[in-house]
Design a protein around this motif. Sequence first.
Motif, short mmCIF file in Angstrom:
data_model
loop_
_atom_site.label_atom_id
_atom_site.label_comp_id
_atom_site.label_asym_id
_atom_site.label_seq_id
_atom_site.Cartn_x
_atom_site.Cartn_y
_atom_site.Cartn_z
N ARG A 118 59.60 27.01 23.77
CA ARG A 118 58.92 26.12 22.81
C ARG A 118 59.73 26.03 21.52
NH1 ARG A 118 52.70 26.63 20.43
NH2 ARG A 118 52.85 24.82 19.02
N ILE A 119 59.78 24.83 20.92
CA ILE A 119 60.43 24.60 19.64
C ILE A 119 59.37 24.07 18.66
CG2 ILE A 119 62.16 23.30 18.35
CD1 ILE A 119 63.39 25.38 20.12
N TYR A 120 59.14 24.82 17.60
CA TYR A 120 58.17 24.39 16.57
C TYR A 120 58.84 23.39 15.63
CZ TYR A 120 55.23 28.33 18.00
OH TYR A 120 54.45 29.22 18.71
N GLN A 121 58.11 22.29 15.36
CA GLN A 121 58.64 21.25 14.47
C GLN A 121 58.34 21.53 13.00
OE1 GLN A 121 60.56 18.80 15.69
NE2 GLN A 121 60.28 19.78 17.70
N GLN B 59 65.54 28.23 15.63
CA GLN B 59 64.88 28.52 16.91
C GLN B 59 65.86 28.34 18.08
OE1 GLN B 59 60.65 26.85 16.98
NE2 GLN B 59 61.49 25.81 15.17
N SER C 61 56.79 32.60 22.09
CA SER C 61 56.71 31.21 22.55
C SER C 61 58.06 30.53 22.46
CB SER C 61 55.68 30.44 21.71
OG SER C 61 54.39 30.98 21.87
N ILE C 62 58.81 30.84 21.41
CA ILE C 62 60.14 30.24 21.25
C ILE C 62 61.06 30.68 22.39
CG2 ILE C 62 62.20 30.17 19.77
CD1 ILE C 62 60.29 30.49 17.37
N SER D 131 60.17 31.44 25.23
CA SER D 131 59.69 30.82 26.47
C SER D 131 60.09 29.36 26.56
CB SER D 131 58.17 30.94 26.57
OG SER D 131 57.79 32.31 26.61
N GLN E 225 67.18 31.18 20.90
CA GLN E 225 67.18 31.00 22.35
C GLN E 225 68.57 31.25 22.93
OE1 GLN E 225 65.62 27.03 22.74
NE2 GLN E 225 63.48 27.70 22.74
#
Length: 416
Positions: A192-195, A123, A187-188, A190, A127
Amino acid sequence: MHIKPNIHFLLRVLLLVFSACSTPDDTAREQEMAAEEGHEEGTVRMSPAQINAIGLKLGPLQNRNLTGTVKVTGELEVPPQSKASISATVGGNVQEIKVIEGDRVRKGQTLALLTHPELVQMQVDLQEAASRLQYLEQEYNRQQRLYEQKVGSGRDLQEATSNYNTNKAQVEGLKSRLRILGLNTGSILSGRIYQSVPVVSPLSGYVQKVYMNIGEYVSPQQQMLTVVDRSQLHADLMVFEKDVANVKVGQKVSFTVANAAGREYTATVYNMSPAFEEDVRAVHLHADIEGSTESLIPGMYIEGRIAVDSTTALAVPEAAVVLEGDQSFIFVKTGEVGAEEAHPAEGNTTGATEAPAQTAGKAWVFRQVPVVTGASDSGWVEVKLQQQLPDSAQVAYNGAYNLIAEMGKGNTAHAD
């Protein structure tokens, strides 16, 4: 002259002497032997007590409409499109399992969560690549304007174009990988980082099996769960070579399963395999199940009958037919005799002591009649007579095995 009358007189005297010397036992033995000599081969007598003990019933040969059947076995299956083996598309540790076996799930529902440091790095890479792409796009546009104004060189434009396209491809590749993992790339980008990464169901159905535990590391392509859509459950049956010619698409199948032996299900044949299973010389056929399949589970063993061509023929209950060696028989009543003329009471092994009212004092005499059996349906079986019987003939509707056993005892007694 008087010799001949004297000889006749002496013969009469000797006959009277021998008759006077004979005992009552000798007379009874002579009568018994005479009775045995008069006993017709292939017949059997049933005393009133024996008739009552087995509940022997009589009835005529009947013309019945019989539907021939082919016996089949198989199991319940779902088509490949209705069964999903769910695996991890990327290695990770199992963070959470959201379902258990037997749960109903919908398409797209999250079944488990995976986590791994590489997931976070992917992710971050997206970015950074997206940010660099913005700069390269601006540089590409600037060099294109300069070139059009004949201020910039073609070499600078080519380099800017190459850098821009390379980075753009990198961004699209990272997006595709993250979409496959079920992450929202918008979302990434924007920030956001998903765990964790969700493991989702590709179809609606039931969780059949869970192959993972919390904290376990699952490698890419390792199977984690199995989901089955039971709405497409069908009967997968095997038909042996000798019966294939009698089976076709559209025929009805009646079958039972082990967990509901008292219930019969109905299905319709919709497909037949064009190839033989060489080891068993049989073909597969598939049948759609009618009605609810909620209590049925893929993999269940089933036994069934396929209804084939109908026929009208002489028939008797299945309990009226006995198979001895390769020959089938029925028993036809030929008459009645006094109970004292039937087999002695001590020969009755059934333990009955009273005869029913309709047989009181009378024994029934039956004759063994060979038949060839044919189609069977709902407890009735077709019989083809090898000898003509009168229309009024009364057949033993049940107890055929008792009758042939009693006949065997009688034959043994006579042999002794």
